[in-house]
Write a protein that holds these residues in place. Structure first.
Motif, PDB file in Angstrom:
ATOM      1  N   ARG A   9       0.848  -1.189   0.000  1.00  0.00           N
ATOM      2  CA  ARG A   9       0.000   0.000   0.000  1.00  0.00           C
ATOM      3  C   ARG A   9       0.885   1.239   0.000  1.00  0.00           C
ATOM      4  O   ARG A   9       1.732   1.419   0.880  1.00  0.00           O
ATOM      5  N   PHE A  11       0.870   5.518  -0.186  1.00  0.00           N
ATOM      6  CA  PHE A  11       0.138   6.773  -0.065  1.00  0.00           C
ATOM      7  C   PHE A  11       1.043   7.847  -0.655  1.00  0.00           C
ATOM      8  O   PHE A  11       1.972   8.320   0.001  1.00  0.00           O
ATOM      9  N   THR A  42      -2.448  -0.585   8.699  1.00  0.00           N
ATOM     10  CA  THR A  42      -2.749  -0.584   7.265  1.00  0.00           C
ATOM     11  C   THR A  42      -2.835  -2.006   6.732  1.00  0.00           C
ATOM     12  O   THR A  42      -3.698  -2.335   5.908  1.00  0.00           O
ATOM     13  N   ARG A  45      -6.192  -3.471   7.797  1.00  0.00           N
ATOM     14  CA  ARG A  45      -7.281  -2.811   7.089  1.00  0.00           C
ATOM     15  C   ARG A  45      -7.347  -3.252   5.625  1.00  0.00           C
ATOM     16  O   ARG A  45      -8.434  -3.300   5.047  1.00  0.00           O
ATOM     17  N   MET A  46      -6.214  -3.586   5.030  1.00  0.00           N
ATOM     18  CA  MET A  46      -6.247  -4.113   3.662  1.00  0.00           C
ATOM     19  C   MET A  46      -6.823  -5.516   3.624  1.00  0.00           C
ATOM     20  O   MET A  46      -7.586  -5.865   2.708  1.00  0.00           O
ATOM     21  N   THR A  51      -9.253  -0.646   3.635  1.00  0.00           N
ATOM     22  CA  THR A  51      -8.294   0.132   2.856  1.00  0.00           C
ATOM     23  C   THR A  51      -7.926  -0.668   1.621  1.00  0.00           C
ATOM     24  O   THR A  51      -7.671  -1.872   1.707  1.00  0.00           O
ATOM     25  N   GLU A  52      -7.920  -0.017   0.478  1.00  0.00           N
ATOM     26  CA  GLU A  52      -7.583  -0.712  -0.764  1.00  0.00           C
ATOM     27  C   GLU A  52      -6.072  -0.907  -0.885  1.00  0.00           C
ATOM     28  O   GLU A  52      -5.288  -0.023  -0.537  1.00  0.00           O
TER      29      GLU A  52
END
Length: 273
Positions: A9, A11, A42, A45-46, A51-52
């Motif tokens: 992931r 950002f 993160t 959450r993925m 979260t993508e």
């Protein structure tokens, strides 16, 4: 059962999770440790699809979780329940209503709008609260409970989903040592009695060693350790946390006795010779 492959992931220019891979082939309790900003939250959450992912794969029983959309995605989030550091309860609602919110993913829009629950769901919610030792709190507002009790309500809400996997994102970070131990013991018992996989983000090494079958260490978004709790030596911990020789496990302990010893040592050092 669960296969995470090269999960990443980004950002902007920051890579929060960098090509993390691991496999869980049977129900177990896994602790993910590392300092703040290591990418632990993160990662969870993925897996849950809150979260993508930028790239990579999450496979569960051969199904590509990252490809799920709409109803299928919501069904996955019911099978893969999340527990949060700040509990995420509705403070003014009573405890049993908060637990019943765990059924939202499988209820009709009409039932949700008018807050309608079946008798069987209400009885099940109370049974779960009883199992977690807080059935007597069922009629109280959530905001009237202690932090440890609120986190057990959040666990009860997750159990209402009847999940295969429970993801706990810093479940004891807001709790005192005594309540932290109660919550971790509750998660461990759920794993052992129900055969559910529990993956918990943790800050403390003693907690990971005491309650987890396996520990994953993350640093700067990368997985730098994956092994049994007994392999989590002080030297390995220094590498995970990026700490020098002054690193002390007592500073991160949730064991009441360890904290008392650390406080006594500090007091003596302040007194001088």
């Amino acid at each position: 059962m669960l296969y995470v492959k090269e999960l990443t992931r980004r950002f902007g220019t920051n890579t929060a999770v960098d090509r993390v891979s691991f496999e869980i082939d049977r129900p177990m309790m896994v602790g993910v440790i590392g300092r703040s900003g290591a990418g632990k939250s993160t990662l969870l959450r993925m897996v849950n699809r809150m979260t993508e992912a930028t790239s990579g794969q999450v496979l569960f029983d051969g199904e590509d979780v990252l490809a799920l959309r709409g109803k299928a995605r919501r069904a996955w989030q019911a099978r893969c329940a999340m527990i949060f550091q700040q509990f995420n309860l509705v403070p003014r609602l009573d405890v049993v209503s908060n637990v019943l919110h765990g059924t939202l993913n499988r209820r009709s829009t009409l039932a949700t709008v008018f807050n309608l629950y079946s008798a069987s769901d209400i009885h099940r919610a109370i049974d779960i609260l009883d199992r977690l030792g807080i059935a007597e709190q069922a009629a109280k507002r959530a905001e009237a409970l202690s932090g440890g009790q609120q986190q057990r309500v959040a666990i009860a809400r997750a159990l209402m989903q009847d999940p295969r996997i429970i993801l706990a994102d810093e479940p004891i970070a807001s709790l005192d040592p005594m309540n932290a131990q109660v919550v971790m013991a509750t998660l461990r018992r759920i794993h052992e009695e129900d055969g559910r996989t529990v993956i918990a983000n943790l800050h403390t090494l003693d907690t990971a060693r005491r309650y987890c079958d396996r520990v994953i260490g993350m640093r700067d978004g990368r997985m730098v350790f994956d092994g049994a709790p007994e392999l989590l030596t002080t030297q390995v911990a220094r590498e995970i946390y990026g700490a020098n020789a002054d690193f002390s496990e007592a500073a991160t302990s949730t064991e009441i006795e360890t904290l008392e010893r650390a406080d006594d040592s500090y007091a003596l050092s302040m007194m001088g010779p």
